[in-house]
Design a protein around this motif. Structure first.
Motif, short mmCIF file in Angstrom:
data_model
loop_
_atom_site.label_atom_id
_atom_site.label_comp_id
_atom_site.label_asym_id
_atom_site.label_seq_id
_atom_site.Cartn_x
_atom_site.Cartn_y
_atom_site.Cartn_z
N THR A 39 0.84 -1.06 -0.17
CA THR A 39 -0.21 0.41 -0.11
C THR A 39 0.92 1.18 -0.06
OG1 THR A 39 -0.25 -0.21 2.43
CG2 THR A 39 -1.73 -1.22 1.15
N VAL A 40 0.82 2.48 -0.37
CA VAL A 40 0.94 3.87 0.17
C VAL A 40 0.29 4.60 1.03
CG1 VAL A 40 1.71 5.78 -1.14
CG2 VAL A 40 1.67 3.85 -2.08
N VAL B 218 4.75 -2.30 3.05
CA VAL B 218 4.44 -3.40 2.59
C VAL B 218 4.47 -4.30 4.08
CG1 VAL B 218 6.93 -4.19 2.61
CG2 VAL B 218 5.80 -6.02 1.27
N ARG B 219 3.49 -5.47 3.94
CA ARG B 219 3.17 -6.84 4.68
C ARG B 219 2.51 -8.71 4.62
NH1 ARG B 219 0.55 -2.79 3.21
NH2 ARG B 219 0.60 -1.58 5.15
N MET B 220 2.81 -9.48 4.85
CA MET B 220 2.17 -10.66 4.63
C MET B 220 0.89 -10.85 5.04
SD MET B 220 4.94 -11.42 3.08
CE MET B 220 3.94 -13.51 2.24
N THR C 43 -8.74 -8.27 7.20
CA THR C 43 -8.50 -7.09 8.06
C THR C 43 -9.26 -5.97 9.42
OG1 THR C 43 -6.26 -5.86 8.23
CG2 THR C 43 -8.16 -5.58 7.10
N ASN C 44 -8.60 -5.63 10.29
CA ASN C 44 -9.11 -4.62 10.69
C ASN C 44 -8.69 -3.56 9.92
OD1 ASN C 44 -9.34 -2.14 12.60
ND2 ASN C 44 -8.58 -3.55 14.66
N PHE C 45 -9.39 -2.51 9.72
CA PHE C 45 -10.09 -1.16 8.83
C PHE C 45 -9.30 -0.04 8.87
CE2 PHE C 45 -13.83 -2.41 5.03
CZ PHE C 45 -12.71 -3.06 4.84
N GLU C 46 -9.42 -0.09 10.63
CA GLU C 46 -8.59 1.02 11.79
C GLU C 46 -7.08 0.36 11.99
OE1 GLU C 46 -10.63 1.16 15.35
OE2 GLU C 46 -12.44 1.72 14.33
N SER C 47 -6.47 -0.90 10.98
CA SER C 47 -5.13 -0.99 11.29
C SER C 47 -3.96 -0.13 9.87
CB SER C 47 -4.89 -1.77 10.58
OG SER C 47 -5.22 -2.24 9.26
N GLN C 48 -3.01 0.19 10.02
CA GLN C 48 -2.38 0.63 9.33
C GLN C 48 -2.68 0.45 7.32
OE1 GLN C 48 2.29 0.70 9.16
NE2 GLN C 48 2.28 2.13 9.53
N LYS C 49 -2.77 -0.78 7.63
CA LYS C 49 -2.75 -1.50 6.18
C LYS C 49 -4.95 -1.37 5.67
CE LYS C 49 -3.71 -6.13 6.72
NZ LYS C 49 -3.34 -5.92 7.85
N GLY C 50 -5.83 -0.95 6.13
CA GLY C 50 -6.85 -1.00 6.33
C GLY C 50 -6.91 0.68 6.19
N THR C 51 -6.36 1.82 7.15
CA THR C 51 -6.39 2.93 6.54
C THR C 51 -5.80 3.42 5.08
OG1 THR C 51 -4.60 3.23 7.64
CG2 THR C 51 -6.94 3.41 8.87
N GLU C 52 -4.86 2.96 4.65
CA GLU C 52 -4.36 3.14 3.85
C GLU C 52 -5.03 2.85 2.61
OE1 GLU C 52 0.20 3.24 5.53
OE2 GLU C 52 -0.21 1.93 4.47
N LYS D 201 -6.80 1.14 -4.01
CA LYS D 201 -5.29 0.25 -4.36
C LYS D 201 -4.31 -0.41 -3.59
CE LYS D 201 -5.43 4.82 -7.84
NZ LYS D 201 -4.32 5.50 -8.47
N ALA D 202 -3.77 -1.15 -4.24
CA ALA D 202 -3.32 -1.91 -3.28
C ALA D 202 -2.33 -2.99 -4.62
CB ALA D 202 -3.57 -3.50 -3.27
N ALA D 203 -1.47 -4.05 -3.74
CA ALA D 203 -0.55 -4.79 -4.78
C ALA D 203 -0.38 -6.09 -4.24
CB ALA D 203 0.54 -4.30 -5.39
N LEU D 204 -0.18 -7.05 -4.67
CA LEU D 204 0.19 -8.37 -4.45
C LEU D 204 1.16 -9.34 -4.68
CD1 LEU D 204 -3.91 -9.74 -4.11
CD2 LEU D 204 -3.35 -8.12 -1.89
#
Length: 206
Positions: free
Chosen positions: A43-44, A52-54, A69-78, A84-87
Protein backbone atom coordinates in the motif's frame (compact mmCIF):
# COMPACT_ATOMS: atom_id res chain seq x y z
CA UNK A 1 1.02 -35.31 -23.95
CA UNK A 2 -2.48 -33.80 -24.07
CA UNK A 3 -3.20 -30.17 -24.98
CA UNK A 4 -4.10 -29.39 -21.36
CA UNK A 5 -0.87 -30.91 -20.07
CA UNK A 6 1.12 -28.97 -22.64
CA UNK A 7 -0.58 -25.70 -21.62
CA UNK A 8 0.12 -26.41 -17.96
CA UNK A 9 3.75 -26.99 -18.76
CA UNK A 10 4.04 -23.84 -20.92
CA UNK A 11 2.02 -21.25 -19.00
CA UNK A 12 3.01 -18.56 -21.51
CA UNK A 13 0.33 -19.86 -23.90
CA UNK A 14 -2.55 -18.86 -21.63
CA UNK A 15 -4.97 -16.10 -22.64
CA UNK A 16 -6.24 -15.10 -19.16
CA UNK A 17 -4.75 -15.21 -15.65
CA UNK A 18 -7.42 -16.57 -13.30
CA UNK A 19 -7.39 -20.23 -14.28
CA UNK A 20 -3.61 -20.23 -14.39
CA UNK A 21 -3.46 -18.74 -10.88
CA UNK A 22 -5.91 -21.37 -9.65
CA UNK A 23 -3.69 -24.15 -11.00
CA UNK A 24 -0.52 -22.66 -9.53
CA UNK A 25 -2.19 -22.18 -6.15
CA UNK A 26 -3.41 -25.77 -6.15
CA UNK A 27 0.13 -26.96 -6.86
CA UNK A 28 1.42 -24.69 -4.08
CA UNK A 29 -1.05 -26.21 -1.62
CA UNK A 30 0.54 -29.60 -2.32
CA UNK A 31 4.16 -28.40 -2.35
CA UNK A 32 4.53 -25.57 0.15
CA UNK A 33 5.27 -26.70 3.73
CA UNK A 34 3.49 -23.74 5.32
CA UNK A 35 0.90 -21.11 4.31
CA UNK A 36 0.65 -21.52 0.51
CA UNK A 37 -1.87 -18.65 0.55
CA UNK A 38 0.62 -16.24 2.15
CA UNK A 39 1.02 -13.04 0.16
CA UNK A 40 2.55 -9.61 0.49
CA UNK A 41 0.16 -6.66 0.47
CA UNK A 42 1.64 -3.37 -0.67
CA UNK A 43 0.00 0.00 0.00
CA UNK A 44 1.02 3.67 0.07
CA UNK A 45 0.68 5.99 3.06
CA UNK A 46 -0.45 9.62 3.05
CA UNK A 47 3.07 10.82 2.25
CA UNK A 48 3.36 8.52 -0.75
CA UNK A 49 5.75 6.15 1.06
CA UNK A 50 5.20 2.46 0.21
CA UNK A 51 4.30 -0.07 2.89
CA UNK A 52 4.34 -3.86 2.59
CA UNK A 53 3.43 -6.74 4.91
CA UNK A 54 2.41 -10.40 4.75
CA UNK A 55 -1.14 -11.66 5.11
CA UNK A 56 -3.24 -14.57 3.83
CA UNK A 57 -5.43 -14.84 0.75
CA UNK A 58 -8.91 -15.94 1.82
CA UNK A 59 -10.59 -16.31 -1.53
CA UNK A 60 -10.43 -15.41 -5.19
CA UNK A 61 -12.45 -15.64 -8.36
CA UNK A 62 -12.82 -13.55 -11.49
CA UNK A 63 -14.04 -10.63 -9.35
CA UNK A 64 -10.71 -10.40 -7.54
CA UNK A 65 -8.52 -11.51 -4.62
CA UNK A 66 -9.93 -11.24 -1.09
CA UNK A 67 -8.33 -10.82 2.33
CA UNK A 68 -9.68 -9.64 5.69
CA UNK A 69 -8.34 -7.18 8.22
CA UNK A 70 -9.04 -4.53 10.82
CA UNK A 71 -10.00 -1.44 8.81
CA UNK A 72 -8.45 0.76 11.51
CA UNK A 73 -5.05 -0.90 11.03
CA UNK A 74 -2.31 0.72 9.00
CA UNK A 75 -3.04 -1.29 5.88
CA UNK A 76 -6.78 -0.80 6.39
CA UNK A 77 -6.60 2.98 6.59
CA UNK A 78 -4.13 3.19 3.70
CA UNK A 79 -6.28 1.06 1.41
CA UNK A 80 -9.44 2.96 2.32
CA UNK A 81 -7.65 6.22 1.49
CA UNK A 82 -6.25 5.17 -1.88
CA UNK A 83 -8.54 2.26 -2.88
CA UNK A 84 -5.52 0.65 -4.55
CA UNK A 85 -3.14 -2.18 -3.61
CA UNK A 86 -0.64 -4.68 -4.96
CA UNK A 87 -0.24 -8.34 -3.99
CA UNK A 88 2.72 -10.70 -4.32
CA UNK A 89 2.88 -14.49 -4.03
CA UNK A 90 6.18 -16.38 -3.81
CA UNK A 91 6.17 -20.16 -3.78
CA UNK A 92 9.80 -21.00 -3.09
CA UNK A 93 9.40 -24.76 -3.38
CA UNK A 94 7.97 -24.33 -6.90
CA UNK A 95 10.28 -21.48 -7.89
CA UNK A 96 7.32 -19.37 -8.96
CA UNK A 97 5.93 -15.97 -8.19
CA UNK A 98 2.80 -14.01 -9.08
CA UNK A 99 2.40 -10.25 -8.76
CA UNK A 100 -0.83 -8.32 -9.25
CA UNK A 101 -2.18 -4.83 -8.67
CA UNK A 102 -5.40 -2.94 -9.11
CA UNK A 103 -8.22 -1.00 -7.51
CA UNK A 104 -9.76 -2.27 -4.27
CA UNK A 105 -13.36 -2.61 -3.14
CA UNK A 106 -14.82 -3.54 0.24
CA UNK A 107 -16.50 -6.95 0.28
CA UNK A 108 -20.21 -7.17 1.02
CA UNK A 109 -21.50 -7.37 4.59
CA UNK A 110 -22.71 -10.89 3.83
CA UNK A 111 -19.26 -12.00 2.68
CA UNK A 112 -17.57 -10.49 5.71
CA UNK A 113 -20.09 -12.05 8.11
CA UNK A 114 -19.75 -15.49 6.51
CA UNK A 115 -15.97 -15.50 6.69
CA UNK A 116 -15.90 -14.08 10.24
CA UNK A 117 -18.22 -16.84 11.44
CA UNK A 118 -15.90 -19.45 9.89
CA UNK A 119 -12.96 -18.33 12.04
CA UNK A 120 -12.11 -20.09 15.31
CA UNK A 121 -13.85 -18.51 18.30
CA UNK A 122 -10.55 -17.34 19.82
CA UNK A 123 -9.68 -15.56 16.57
CA UNK A 124 -13.02 -13.76 16.67
CA UNK A 125 -12.31 -12.69 20.25
CA UNK A 126 -8.87 -11.51 19.12
CA UNK A 127 -10.42 -9.27 16.49
CA UNK A 128 -12.18 -7.38 19.30
CA UNK A 129 -9.18 -7.32 21.62
CA UNK A 130 -6.49 -6.13 19.19
CA UNK A 131 -6.25 -2.44 18.32
CA UNK A 132 -4.20 -3.43 15.32
CA UNK A 133 -1.15 -1.31 14.39
CA UNK A 134 -1.55 1.00 17.41
CA UNK A 135 0.94 1.24 20.30
CA UNK A 136 0.70 -1.56 22.90
CA UNK A 137 2.02 -0.84 26.39
CA UNK A 138 2.67 -4.50 27.22
CA UNK A 139 1.77 -8.07 26.36
CA UNK A 140 -0.24 -8.15 29.57
CA UNK A 141 -2.47 -5.34 28.29
CA UNK A 142 -3.33 -7.42 25.23
CA UNK A 143 -4.04 -10.49 27.35
CA UNK A 144 -6.31 -8.42 29.62
CA UNK A 145 -8.25 -7.23 26.57
CA UNK A 146 -8.62 -10.80 25.35
CA UNK A 147 -9.89 -11.89 28.77
CA UNK A 148 -12.35 -8.98 28.89
CA UNK A 149 -13.92 -9.80 25.53
CA UNK A 150 -13.87 -13.54 26.22
CA UNK A 151 -15.97 -12.82 29.34
CA UNK A 152 -18.24 -10.43 27.44
CA UNK A 153 -18.96 -13.02 24.75
CA UNK A 154 -18.77 -16.10 26.98
CA UNK A 155 -22.22 -17.23 25.87
CA UNK A 156 -23.64 -17.17 22.37
CA UNK A 157 -22.20 -15.82 19.16
CA UNK A 158 -19.24 -13.46 18.85
CA UNK A 159 -20.44 -10.66 16.55
CA UNK A 160 -18.21 -9.19 13.85
CA UNK A 161 -16.65 -5.88 14.93
CA UNK A 162 -17.88 -2.93 12.84
CA UNK A 163 -14.29 -2.10 11.89
CA UNK A 164 -13.42 -5.63 10.70
CA UNK A 165 -14.14 -6.63 7.12
CA UNK A 166 -12.54 -7.62 3.84
CA UNK A 167 -10.96 -6.09 0.77
CA UNK A 168 -11.15 -7.36 -2.80
CA UNK A 169 -8.25 -6.42 -5.07
CA UNK A 170 -9.58 -6.28 -8.64
CA UNK A 171 -6.49 -6.84 -10.77
CA UNK A 172 -5.73 -4.85 -13.88
CA UNK A 173 -2.20 -6.23 -14.07
CA UNK A 174 -1.12 -9.79 -13.25
CA UNK A 175 2.39 -11.11 -13.84
CA UNK A 176 3.50 -14.73 -13.64
CA UNK A 177 7.17 -15.62 -13.16
CA UNK A 178 8.77 -19.05 -13.33
CA UNK A 179 12.41 -19.79 -12.57
CA UNK A 180 14.59 -20.82 -15.50
CA UNK A 181 18.10 -22.18 -15.83
CA UNK A 182 20.92 -19.62 -15.98
CA UNK A 183 18.46 -16.92 -14.89
CA UNK A 184 16.58 -17.18 -18.19
CA UNK A 185 13.24 -17.05 -16.41
CA UNK A 186 9.79 -17.04 -18.01
CA UNK A 187 7.66 -13.95 -17.38
CA UNK A 188 4.20 -13.20 -18.73
CA UNK A 189 2.11 -10.14 -17.88
CA UNK A 190 -1.65 -9.86 -18.37
CA UNK A 191 -3.25 -6.41 -18.47
CA UNK A 192 -6.72 -4.89 -18.78
CA UNK A 193 -8.28 -1.51 -18.06
CA UNK A 194 -11.47 -2.63 -16.33
CA UNK A 195 -13.60 -5.61 -15.28
CA UNK A 196 -15.35 -5.91 -18.64
CA UNK A 197 -12.24 -5.56 -20.79
CA UNK A 198 -10.41 -8.44 -22.41
CA UNK A 199 -6.96 -9.31 -21.15
CA UNK A 200 -3.91 -8.51 -23.26
CA UNK A 201 -0.76 -10.58 -22.77
CA UNK A 202 2.89 -9.62 -23.04
CA UNK A 203 5.89 -11.87 -22.67
CA UNK A 204 8.71 -10.07 -20.81
CA UNK A 205 12.45 -10.36 -20.78
CA UNK A 206 13.64 -11.90 -17.51
Amino acid sequence: MTTTETEQQDFTTRSEPFQLFAEWLEEARAAEPNDPTAMSVATVDGDGLPNVRMTLLKGFDERGFVFYTNFESQKGTEILASRKAALGFHWKSLRRQVRLRGPVEVVSEEEADAYYKSRPRDSRIGAWASQQSRPLESRFALEKAVARYAAKYAIGDVPRPPYWSGFRVKPVHVEFWKDGAFRLHDRVAFQRHGDDDAWSKTRLYP
